[in-house]
Design an enzyme around this catalytic site. Structure first.
Site, PDB file in Angstrom:
ATOM      1  CG  ASN A 142      -6.850  -0.440   1.842  1.00 40.70           C
ATOM      2  OD1 ASN A 142      -6.186  -0.210   0.844  1.00 40.70           O
ATOM      3  ND2 ASN A 142      -6.298  -0.823   2.981  1.00 40.70           N
ATOM      4  CG  HIS A 156      -3.006   3.474   2.340  1.00 36.87           C
ATOM      5  ND1 HIS A 156      -3.627   2.952   1.227  1.00 36.87           N
ATOM      6  CD2 HIS A 156      -3.014   2.483   3.285  1.00 36.87           C
ATOM      7  CE1 HIS A 156      -3.985   1.702   1.474  1.00 36.87           C
ATOM      8  NE2 HIS A 156      -3.629   1.399   2.705  1.00 36.87           N
ATOM      9  CB  CYS A 214      -0.957  -0.004   1.189  1.00 34.94           C
ATOM     10  SG  CYS A 214      -2.178  -1.330   1.115  1.00 34.94           S
TER      11      CYS A 214
END
Length: 338
Positions: free
Chosen positions: A285, A255, A117
């Site tokens: 996400n 993020h 990520c």
């Protein structure tokens, strides 16, 4: 006008699958309700790729949109970097498929970066440094399809993740461009997030599938503690090390790990809600795609000269931060649905 010396973000683009997946759809098999998911994560829905969609396809669409936004053509691209931990296949690199689909000149370097990520900020940093002094343009993409790695019965993961891609074009800037970046890894924490099987340590097999070792796993509480103890201080130290004389409040594009966690992180760092950009409510996400997708959506609210902090963190464990001065951009109406 002075000659360009900085490398800046000249355009952005994103691509989200059209398939909207509700909290009821992911929550029922995992034994949780819409109310539980919203309360714990702030997520109301996410997008999942259709069976005929692959990471490279989403990445290519996002890249084309970023190139159109920047006003460049395939012949102008001198570098293609794709951040992903869900490539089309172990090899060749997904970036080569993107480069071929874009039609960039043969011989143009194209490669993947896997920092999970954090990957987009790692890729942005790599591309920015490679472009210095070249006069070229880089297409930098974050793209992931996590829906194919999720255990439908695991409420700690299946409710969180969506699929998508985001991209930027980097190139010579007459403004200040990318001002600073910092990358960090904490390998002693590497087992907090993982997909155990499918690599050389545990090759894919009937046994690994039967044991569910191909699924994404995460120790949620430990990950939250990692963000609080490592990521927050890293971002604060980065900002303290790179003070600016700009009176305007910087923007934060983090993020999109978990909406509730991000609200707490932004408040701790002193970013007000008006300058904290979140897409997690609609998209969940999206892994390495979450920072560039959110940046693309934030772009309509940014004005030339605004300072933007890009913050990625996740598996590895790793974190990356970038401070960017925003460029002049054309007015546009953003369609977040495709």
């Amino acid at each position: 006008m002075s000659s360009p010396t900085a490398i800046g973000i000249l355009g952005t683009g994103s691509c989200l699958p059209s398939n909207v997946v509700t909290n009821e759809e992911v929550g029922t098999p995992a034994g949780v309700t819409d109310e539980w998911i919203v309360r714990k994560t702030g997520i109301h829905e996410r997008r999942w790729a259709k069976p005929d969609e692959a990471t490279s396809g989403l990445a290519t669409t996002a890249a084309r949109r970023a190139m159109a936004d920047a006003g460049i053509h395939a012949r102008d691209v001198t570098l293609v970097v794709v951040a992903t931990s869900t490539p089309d296949s172990p090899q060749p690199p997904t970036a080569t498929a993107v480069a071929a689909d874009l039609g960039v000149p043969s011989g143009t370097p194209a490669f993947d970066i896997n920092a999970v990520c954090s990957g987009f900020v790692f890729a942005l940093t790599t591309a920015e440094r490679m472009l210095r002094g070249t006069g070229g343009h880089a297409v930098v993409v974050g793209a992931d399809i996590y829906s194919r790695t999720l255990d439908p019965a695991d409420r700690s993961t299946v409710v969180l993740f969506g699929d998508g891609a985001g991209a930027v074009v980097l190139g010579p800037s007459t403004g200040r461009g990318v001002l600073a970046t910092r990358l960090a890894s904490f390998p002693e924490k590497r087992d907090l997030i993982r997909v155990p099987a499918g690599g050389s340590a545990i090759p894919a097999s009937a046994e690994s599938l039967a044991r569910g070792l191909h699924y994404f796993t995460m120790e949620g509480r430990a990950v939250r503690e990692f963000v609080e103890s490592r990521v927050g201080p890293l971002i604060r130290d980065f900002l303290d090390a790179h003070p600016t004389d700009d009176a305007r409040q910087p923007h934060l594009v983090p993020h999109q790990a978990n909406g509730r966690m991000l609200e707490a992180l932004a408040a701790h760092l002193g970013f007000p809600p008006t300058h904290t950009h979140l897409t997690v409510r609609r998209y969940g996400n999206t892994g390495a795609a979450s920072v560039p997708i959110t940046l693309d959506h934030a772009a309509d609210r940014l004005t030339p000269g605004d300072l933007v902090v890009l913050a990625g963190f996740g598996g590895g464990m790793a974190a990356g931060v970038a401070l960017v001065a925003w460029e002049t951009r054309r007015a546009r109406h953003h369609d977040a649905g495709t």
